[in-house]
Scaffold this motif. Sequence first.
Motif, short mmCIF file in Angstrom:
data_model
loop_
_atom_site.label_atom_id
_atom_site.label_comp_id
_atom_site.label_asym_id
_atom_site.label_seq_id
_atom_site.Cartn_x
_atom_site.Cartn_y
_atom_site.Cartn_z
N PHE A 144 0.82 -1.21 0.00
CA PHE A 144 0.00 0.00 0.00
C PHE A 144 0.86 1.27 0.00
O PHE A 144 0.49 2.26 -0.63
CB PHE A 144 -0.99 -0.02 1.16
N CYS A 145 2.00 1.24 0.69
CA CYS A 145 2.90 2.41 0.66
C CYS A 145 3.51 2.59 -0.72
O CYS A 145 3.56 3.71 -1.24
CB CYS A 145 4.00 2.24 1.71
N PHE A 146 3.97 1.50 -1.32
CA PHE A 146 4.54 1.57 -2.67
C PHE A 146 3.50 2.08 -3.67
O PHE A 146 3.80 2.95 -4.50
CB PHE A 146 5.04 0.18 -3.08
N SER A 147 2.28 1.56 -3.59
CA SER A 147 1.23 1.97 -4.52
C SER A 147 0.93 3.46 -4.40
O SER A 147 0.85 4.18 -5.41
CB SER A 147 -0.05 1.16 -4.27
N LYS A 148 0.80 3.95 -3.18
CA LYS A 148 0.52 5.37 -2.95
C LYS A 148 1.69 6.22 -3.46
O LYS A 148 1.50 7.28 -4.09
CB LYS A 148 0.32 5.60 -1.45
N PHE A 149 2.90 5.77 -3.19
CA PHE A 149 4.11 6.47 -3.61
C PHE A 149 4.15 6.62 -5.14
O PHE A 149 4.36 7.71 -5.66
CB PHE A 149 5.32 5.70 -3.10
N ILE A 150 3.93 5.51 -5.83
CA ILE A 150 3.98 5.53 -7.30
C ILE A 150 2.87 6.39 -7.88
O ILE A 150 3.09 7.23 -8.75
CB ILE A 150 3.88 4.09 -7.85
N GLU A 151 1.65 6.19 -7.38
CA GLU A 151 0.48 6.85 -7.96
C GLU A 151 0.44 8.35 -7.68
O GLU A 151 -0.09 9.11 -8.49
CB GLU A 151 -0.79 6.18 -7.43
N GLU A 152 1.01 8.78 -6.56
CA GLU A 152 0.88 10.20 -6.17
C GLU A 152 2.20 10.97 -6.18
O GLU A 152 2.21 12.15 -6.51
CB GLU A 152 0.22 10.30 -4.80
N CYS A 153 3.30 10.33 -5.81
CA CYS A 153 4.57 11.07 -5.69
C CYS A 153 5.33 11.17 -7.01
O CYS A 153 5.92 12.20 -7.30
CB CYS A 153 5.47 10.42 -4.63
N CYS A 154 5.34 10.09 -7.78
CA CYS A 154 6.15 10.13 -9.01
C CYS A 154 5.52 9.32 -10.14
O CYS A 154 6.19 8.49 -10.76
CB CYS A 154 7.57 9.63 -8.74
N PRO A 155 4.23 9.55 -10.44
CA PRO A 155 3.57 8.74 -11.49
C PRO A 155 4.23 8.85 -12.86
O PRO A 155 4.23 7.89 -13.63
CB PRO A 155 2.14 9.29 -11.50
#
Length: 309
Positions: free
Chosen positions: A158-169
């Motif tokens: 869940f942390c990785f998914s949020k990171f990818i989708e919001e921080c550096c898509p």
Amino acid sequence: MSSPQAIAHSFNKILHAPRNTTKARSSTDVEDCLKKLRRLILVDGIPSAADPTLRPRIWKILLRVHDAPSNTFLEYVGRGPCEVREKIRNDTFRTLATDRGFKERVREDMLVRLLDAFVWRSQDRQDCQQLGFTYVQGMNVLAAPFLYTMPSELEAFFCFSKFIEECCPLYVQPTLEGVHRGLKLLDRCLKIVDPELYAYLRSKNLSAEIYAFPSVLTLCACTPPLNQVLQLWDFLLAFGVHLNILCVIAQLLLMRDEVMSSSGPMRLLRTFPPLEALPVIGIAVTLVRDLPPELYDELVKHPYEVRKT
């Protein structure tokens, strides 16, 4: 200078503060908490040796990961291999391959499982996301710190998914658009903060695309040791992944004398020296002041802002 135990106590005091009241946390309370955490991260760093639970708890707060429903993750895992499993397996076996500590804690099947699940999640969420996602080069290395840091695969997912989708898509689009924009910005920033070094590298036909691609693609996770990468990521998660561009420049400045005196600097730049997070962060923070506001604004937005065509 405060002891690691005292610093850990300061972090825990902030993290536990909301539990001391019966009122629900307001958005102002949350922002105040984040502000205090960011300041402590910048001034003292996260003393993970004194309290190993701090980094995973703080990363979840910085990423605003409040829920990690196990049934959702297990449903994705239960679907088995995704359509790009072969591509994933071509990369996962060599993820941080020289780091014994990583290999002891994170098995290849954990990486494969997380990346498979992420692709399934992305397929399900296509209608509610501006950008689509699948597995692309470098994603295995971006997942590695989360699996190493988090207590469970569930939280890492869940942390990785949020990171990818919001921080550096934009860093993980098939064209790696954000990475290439970051590399161009690195050249522009270096030209301003150290025109002599920039000119010397250009005289050797060296642009950031040639020497800095791995460092930008992986947010420096490709440069050991891992404990220093995690410390750098504390900073990037707290203040923004765009600052990785300045962290790469900071590494260049730390090896500036060697680069400038070398007739073939690419030999030095092919493998950066072992990462030292504190000096890199210190230099990156000072570089922010040297950039024109318009350029810094571009830097901030480049990992996520889709350009209008």
